[in-house]
Write a protein that holds these residues in place. Structure first.
Motif, PDB file in Angstrom:
ATOM      1  N   ILE A  13      -2.006 -11.620   0.080  1.00 30.24           N
ATOM      2  CA  ILE A  13      -2.482 -10.633   0.936  1.00 30.24           C
ATOM      3  C   ILE A  13      -3.210 -11.256   2.073  1.00 30.24           C
ATOM      4  N   TYR A  38      -8.044  -4.150  -0.966  1.00 29.78           N
ATOM      5  CA  TYR A  38      -7.729  -4.706  -2.442  1.00 29.78           C
ATOM      6  C   TYR A  38      -8.775  -4.457  -3.426  1.00 29.78           C
ATOM      7  N   ASP A  43      -6.380  -0.386   4.893  1.00 27.28           N
ATOM      8  CA  ASP A  43      -5.018  -0.974   4.788  1.00 27.28           C
ATOM      9  C   ASP A  43      -4.383  -0.558   3.375  1.00 27.28           C
ATOM     10  N   LYS A  44      -3.621   0.304   3.498  1.00 29.24           N
ATOM     11  CA  LYS A  44      -2.880   1.097   2.475  1.00 29.24           C
ATOM     12  C   LYS A  44      -2.354   0.229   1.520  1.00 29.24           C
ATOM     13  N   GLU A  45      -1.418  -0.772   2.245  1.00 26.08           N
ATOM     14  CA  GLU A  45      -0.770  -1.760   1.210  1.00 26.08           C
ATOM     15  C   GLU A  45      -1.717  -2.530   0.324  1.00 26.08           C
ATOM     16  N   MET A  48      -6.737  -7.689   4.463  1.00 32.84           N
ATOM     17  CA  MET A  48      -6.373  -6.410   3.309  1.00 32.84           C
ATOM     18  C   MET A  48      -7.314  -6.821   2.210  1.00 32.84           C
TER      19      MET A  48
END
Lengths: 305, 305
Positions: A229, A237, A195-197, A233
């Motif tokens: 988030i 993170y 999950d890049k975000e 994620m």
């Protein structure tokens, strides 16, 4: 594989904790053949390194006797032959002078590249194997700057005049695993694709964590609790936070030196993204820098005459 | 126990994750009787908090109906009744205004003290229970300054005008356990009594670690490897390093405010030593600050009229 076919002049071994790679090296430092196995030093039954060695290289060696050079954890306390550490700064000549000769049960001469140690404010650092890769990368024209080897114990090396000027080890990868698998923070993580975000939010948190890392780690719990988030994620993170904190430390005071990433795959991709967020361009080292390191050190030691 | 005997006016519950303490509180905030059990919210079978509650306080409550106030993880998502968080800054009046009323199956009114949240650069922080202790400590004359509650998730609270101005949570205790039990660093640790010398070396390393904590953690491996500390010192060296890093962050920008330690036993002793190395004098909060916090909040809410 180099496009110029050449005679085999050297056998190089990169013998680490969990894997073993062997290279048949040609006259210009090119890789003529390569064998990869999972026979890292922790997986060798009865610590019979001698048997693994002869089984691995017999075909290469029987054609014509070749000098053998070996780097990595094989020279650690749990390896075949414990060797002392060379202190930074040291380049290929110093490593060549410090080679530890060894003779196998079948009379084959092996030259062990010793590990390297650094010392910061009275606290020592250690590595075995990474120095050889970096000597190879520098010889392949990547030049001076920062070299990063992401992993369980990430290494950041400062290269100057083609030699290793200084370096630091970071516990990033192993700490990530211990936190994810063995603290309350992991119990809230849900599996999913990268999950890049979430990773990017984590990198920014890590870059600015400074001495607060023990505090910001708690946000792995509170960010999903407050729907900032998603649970999916959370692991990325945390990954971003730790890699960001590593980059903040590793690049501190490093000026605008080029940053070279050594490695392949998902983990190195993460470092590339994180370095970019930190405002640092990075480049990738080519494959087979380890074999080229073996070649450079062996040549400097006069083993290829 | 207060030397002035007084009438019981309040029942206070400190209901945490792993333990439950109940106080019978007198007219001047004194503790007339106390019950401690291991019935923390994670140990209550079938989450039947109602049954545990009535079994615990029936003797106190049957003599005369008393108001009941409860703080701690009992108001979390896994507790009896989830309550919202009050934001910092908040003192006893704000906490009194935010009490969440609840009626048990036997018609007894319970007033839940909500948790408190803080927010630093977009990242939330949470606590449930510590705010009540600190309200009590401040009311007992300890005054403004920094309050430290060492533990699995250490809390550092800034007290101003008797209220909680801000706070931060640190993952120190849980990270220590995860590193000791689930990384390569733990495999080199040998059990033994508290080793103060190793702890002090660790505190100094932690105090100066700054953003380098991921790097200095690796010294837990290298210091014994180079005989700079013994294997028996290693666990206390790690403990000191993490507590030192926590103190460096927790005291940053805090000026010369007094530091009050809340807690008893070995862990609080360690913080006292580490704070001293950091050049900060500390003092201990008295016992039963939690009951005094219940009393102050209940009085402010008009429950004792």
């Amino acid at each position: 594989m180099n496009s110029v076919a050449s005679e085999a002049v050297l056998i190089g071994l990169d013998w680490g904790t969990s894997s073993l790679r062997a290279f048949l090296i040609g006259a210009v430092g090119d890789v003529l053949d390569e064998i990869s196995t999972s026979q890292g030093i922790m997986h060798v039954k009865g610590r019979d390194f001698d048997a693994v060695f002869h089984g691995l290289i017999q075909n290469w060696h029987s054609a014509a006797p070749l000098p053998v050079i070996a780097s990595g954890m094989i020279t650690s306390r749990n390896g075949w032959q414990e060797t002392p550490y060379v202190s930074v700064p040291a380049g290929k000549d110093a490593l060549a002078n410090a080679l530890v000769p060894f003779t196998t049960s079948k009379g084959i001469a092996v030259h062990f590249v010793t590990g390297m140690t650094a010392n910061h404010n009275g606290a020592p650092d250690v590595m075995r194997g990474e120095e050889t890769q970096i000597i190879g990368a520098a010889a392949m024209g990547l030049g001076d700057g920062l070299y990063v080897l992401p992993g369980t114990h990430s290494k950041w090396l400062v290269v100057k005049n083609g030699g290793i000027e200084d370096y630091k080890t970071y516990m990033t990868g192993e700490l990530f695993g211990a936190i994810k698998n063995h603290t309350i923070l992991g119990t809230f993580m849900e599996e999913g694709p990268f999950d890049k975000e979430g990773f990017v939010i984590g990198v920014n948190a890590g870059l600015s964590a400074g001495a607060d890392l023990l505090h910001t780690l708690f946000h792995v719990r509170t960010m999903p609790l407050f729907d900032k988030i998603t649970p999916e994620m959370t692991a990325d993170y945390l990954s971003g936070m730790l890699i960001g904190a590593e980059i903040a430390s590793g690049t501190a005071g490093g000026g605008d030196q080029p940053v070279t990433l050594v490695g392949r795959g998902d983990l190195t991709d993460r470092y590339e993204i994180a370095l970019s967020i930190a405002g640092r361009e990075s480049r990738r080292a080519p494959e087979n820098i380890c074999a080229r390191g073996h070649f450079e050190i062996a040549r400097s030691a006069g083993l290829l005459s």
